[in-house]
Design an enzyme around this catalytic site. Structure first.
Site, PDB file in Angstrom:
ATOM      1  N   SER A 255       0.855  -1.192   0.000  1.00 40.27           N
ATOM      2  CA  SER A 255       0.000   0.000   0.000  1.00 40.27           C
ATOM      3  C   SER A 255       0.885   1.235   0.000  1.00 40.27           C
ATOM      4  O   SER A 255       2.033   1.187   0.471  1.00 40.27           O
ATOM      5  CB  SER A 255      -0.852  -0.010   1.274  1.00 40.27           C
ATOM      6  OG  SER A 255      -1.484   1.235   1.464  1.00 40.27           O
TER       7      SER A 255
ATOM      8  N   TYR B 211      -1.904  -0.963  10.599  1.00 35.10           N
ATOM      9  CA  TYR B 211      -2.001  -1.332   9.176  1.00 35.10           C
ATOM     10  C   TYR B 211      -0.814  -0.783   8.389  1.00 35.10           C
ATOM     11  O   TYR B 211      -0.149  -1.515   7.645  1.00 35.10           O
ATOM     12  CB  TYR B 211      -3.316  -0.799   8.602  1.00 35.10           C
ATOM     13  CG  TYR B 211      -3.447  -0.986   7.104  1.00 35.10           C
ATOM     14  CD1 TYR B 211      -3.714  -2.241   6.568  1.00 35.10           C
ATOM     15  CD2 TYR B 211      -3.306   0.093   6.229  1.00 35.10           C
ATOM     16  CE1 TYR B 211      -3.843  -2.419   5.194  1.00 35.10           C
ATOM     17  CE2 TYR B 211      -3.439  -0.075   4.853  1.00 35.10           C
ATOM     18  CZ  TYR B 211      -3.701  -1.331   4.335  1.00 35.10           C
ATOM     19  OH  TYR B 211      -3.822  -1.504   2.979  1.00 35.10           O
TER      20      TYR B 211
HETATM   21  N1  LIG Z   1      -8.822  -0.610  -0.382  1.00 34.36           N
HETATM   22  C1  LIG Z   1      -7.759   0.187  -0.270  1.00 34.36           C
HETATM   23  O1  LIG Z   1      -7.876   1.421  -0.119  1.00 34.36           O
HETATM   24  C2  LIG Z   1      -6.369  -0.385  -0.357  1.00 34.36           C
HETATM   25  C3  LIG Z   1      -5.294   0.487  -0.573  1.00 34.36           C
HETATM   26  C4  LIG Z   1      -4.005  -0.015  -0.651  1.00 34.36           C
HETATM   27  C5  LIG Z   1      -3.787  -1.368  -0.515  1.00 34.36           C
HETATM   28  N2  LIG Z   1      -4.843  -2.215  -0.317  1.00 34.36           N
HETATM   29  C6  LIG Z   1      -4.555  -3.649  -0.155  1.00 34.36           C
HETATM   30  O2  LIG Z   1      -5.220  -4.389  -1.167  1.00 34.36           O
HETATM   31  C7  LIG Z   1      -5.463  -5.712  -0.688  1.00 34.36           C
HETATM   32  C8  LIG Z   1      -6.905  -6.082  -0.974  1.00 34.36           C
HETATM   33  O3  LIG Z   1      -7.747  -5.244  -0.209  1.00 34.36           O
HETATM   34  P1  LIG Z   1      -9.180  -4.755  -0.719  1.00 34.36           P
HETATM   35  O4  LIG Z   1      -9.169  -3.300  -0.711  1.00 34.36           O
HETATM   36  O5  LIG Z   1      -9.553  -5.482  -1.943  1.00 34.36           O
HETATM   37  O6  LIG Z   1     -10.084  -5.215   0.520  1.00 34.36           O
HETATM   38  P2  LIG Z   1     -11.304  -6.205   0.636  1.00 34.36           P
HETATM   39  O7  LIG Z   1     -12.323  -5.940  -0.412  1.00 34.36           O
HETATM   40  O8  LIG Z   1     -11.707  -6.121   2.062  1.00 34.36           O
HETATM   41  O9  LIG Z   1     -10.661  -7.623   0.321  1.00 34.36           O
HETATM   42  C9  LIG Z   1      -9.799  -8.270   1.215  1.00 34.36           C
HETATM   43  C10 LIG Z   1      -9.609  -9.701   0.778  1.00 34.36           C
HETATM   44  O10 LIG Z   1      -8.723 -10.322   1.697  1.00 34.36           O
HETATM   45  C11 LIG Z   1      -9.318 -11.507   2.181  1.00 34.36           C
HETATM   46  N3  LIG Z   1      -8.940 -11.770   3.564  1.00 34.36           N
HETATM   47  C12 LIG Z   1      -9.000 -10.909   4.610  1.00 34.36           C
HETATM   48  N4  LIG Z   1      -8.661 -11.557   5.744  1.00 34.36           N
HETATM   49  C13 LIG Z   1      -8.387 -12.837   5.389  1.00 34.36           C
HETATM   50  C14 LIG Z   1      -8.024 -13.991   6.112  1.00 34.36           C
HETATM   51  N5  LIG Z   1      -7.849 -13.976   7.450  1.00 34.36           N
HETATM   52  N6  LIG Z   1      -7.840 -15.145   5.436  1.00 34.36           N
HETATM   53  C15 LIG Z   1      -8.024 -15.193   4.092  1.00 34.36           C
HETATM   54  N7  LIG Z   1      -8.376 -14.133   3.359  1.00 34.36           N
HETATM   55  C16 LIG Z   1      -8.571 -12.968   4.003  1.00 34.36           C
HETATM   56  C17 LIG Z   1     -10.824 -11.243   2.088  1.00 34.36           C
HETATM   57  O11 LIG Z   1     -11.518 -12.494   1.961  1.00 34.36           O
HETATM   58  P3  LIG Z   1     -12.446 -13.196   3.072  1.00 34.36           P
HETATM   59  O12 LIG Z   1     -13.043 -12.108   3.911  1.00 34.36           O
HETATM   60  O13 LIG Z   1     -13.429 -13.959   2.258  1.00 34.36           O
HETATM   61  O14 LIG Z   1     -11.504 -14.088   3.812  1.00 34.36           O
HETATM   62  C18 LIG Z   1     -10.918 -10.475   0.803  1.00 34.36           C
HETATM   63  O15 LIG Z   1     -10.982 -11.333  -0.295  1.00 34.36           O
HETATM   64  C19 LIG Z   1      -5.110  -5.710   0.803  1.00 34.36           C
HETATM   65  O16 LIG Z   1      -3.839  -6.272   0.995  1.00 34.36           O
HETATM   66  C20 LIG Z   1      -5.086  -4.223   1.148  1.00 34.36           C
HETATM   67  O17 LIG Z   1      -4.258  -3.937   2.233  1.00 34.36           O
HETATM   68  C21 LIG Z   1      -6.123  -1.760  -0.249  1.00 34.36           C
END
Ligand SMILES: NC(=O)c1ccc[n+]([C@@H]2O[C@H](COP(=O)([O-])OP(=O)(O)OC[C@H]3O[C@@H](n4cnc5c(N)ncnc54)[C@H](OP(=O)(O)O)[C@@H]3O)[C@@H](O)[C@H]2O)c1
Length: 269
Positions: free
Chosen positions: A146, A159
């Site tokens: 991130s 985080y």
């Molecule tokens: N959204 C943002 O603003 C942002 C910005 C920068 C980076 N990111 C990064 O992008 C990545 C994806 O995030 P997102 O924004 O797409 O969020 P999201 O929609 O909440 O998706 C998170 C994913 O991670 C999985 N996950 C979470 N905890 C888990 C666990 N204990 N075991 C297995 N799977 C797990 C969830 O699946 P289940 O709940 O089904 O397990 C879901 O598929 C993350 O690494 C996040 O830090 C996000």
């Protein structure tokens, strides 16, 4: 370094049940015709995605249900993914955040964030490096970090610290690899409109969020072209360079004000 050739190759993507992971899985299937191993906890979402992509893209999809806050589950995800010795790529994307005062974060929840965002990612990366970093094995691993790894983010202290670890870890490990056909990419998006940010606490920050389709497209560009570190969005890229010229104390103080305002607004609504 040669671009990845993903057609008919197997790619693991964790956190594929929603958000960035789900969208990257869709684009990998539809635009690159890669076969997918999709992992997360929510079985219904993964089975739905498998059915959708096998029909719409004509590719093969394997589902692994796993809780990555349990490091042994992370080991199982990799063991199952490499069992047939045909894994070509892996995108370690699953991650969780906590937006609030750090002192309000229960220890068990902090440990769960640490295990999901750091411990399991390192364990999976170790096994993947062991699998890929040998002569004649082509492939790549992308760690989803991130922009919050580039500067400390108050009210997302834990985080941003986990993501700082991932950026440092992946960027350093990249240079330890011996196999010229294997690479590690660190992908560092700014805010994205996903389940993670679909929360009233982020209301004030929503204008910063990038559509998930764009973040996924740029993420896959970084993966396929084996970028070292990649930030999607030209404004984010300019911002991440500019940040190096500002004193960290000033920058963190500004971030603190912006995030606290959004948090307090949500708490008082
Ligand atoms: N959204 C943002 O603003 C942002 C910005 C920068 C980076 N990111 C990064 O992008 C990545 C994806 O995030 P997102 O924004 O797409 O969020 P999201 O929609 O909440 O998706 C998170 C994913 O991670 C999985 N996950 C979470 N905890 C888990 C666990 N204990 N075991 C297995 N799977 C797990 C969830 O699946 P289940 O709940 O089904 O397990 C879901 O598929 C993350 O690494 C996040 O830090 C996000």
């Amino acid at each position: 370094m040669k671009k990845l050739q993903l057609k008919n190759k197997w790619v693991l993507i964790t956190g594929a049940s929603s958000g960035l992971g789900q969208e990257m899985a869709r684009q990998l299937a539809l635009n690159f015709k890669a076969n997918l191993i999709i992992a997360a906890r929510r079985a219904d979402k993964l089975e739905q995605l498998k059915a959708e992509l096998e029909t719409s893209a004509g590719i093969q999809v394997k589902v692994i249900i796993a809780d990555l806050s349990i490091p042994e589950e992370a080991d199982r995800v990799i063991a199952e993914s490499i069992a047939e010795n045909n894994l070509y790529g892996a995108i370690l994307n699953a991650g969780v955040t906590y937006f609030g005062r750090h002192t309000d974060l229960p220890w068990a929840d902090f440990e769960s964030i640490l295990k999901t965002n750091v411990i399991s990612v390192v364990r999976m990366t170790n096994s993947l490096v062991n699998y890929f970093d040998k002569p004649g094995t082509e492939g790549s691993v992308m760690l989803v970090s991130s922009m919050a790894s580039y500067f400390p983010v108050p009210y997302q202290a834990a985080y941003s610290a986990t993501k700082a670890f991932i950026t440092a870890f992946g960027s350093a490990l990249h240079y330890e690899l011996k196999n010229p056909d294997f690479s590690i990419t660190v992908f560092a998006p700014g805010g994205i409109a996903t389940e993670m940010t679909d929360n009233t606490k982020f209301n004030d920050l929503k204008s910063w969020l990038m559509p998930v389709s764009q973040a996924a497209k740029e993420g896959l560009h970084a993966f396929v072209t084996r970028k070292y570190n990649y930030v999607p969005g030209w404004l984010n890229r300019v911002g991440s360079v500019m940040m190096n010229f500002l004193p960290k104390k000033f920058l963190t103080g500004r971030m603190s004000k912006v995030y606290l305002k959004s948090l307090v607004k949500a708490e008082t609504e």
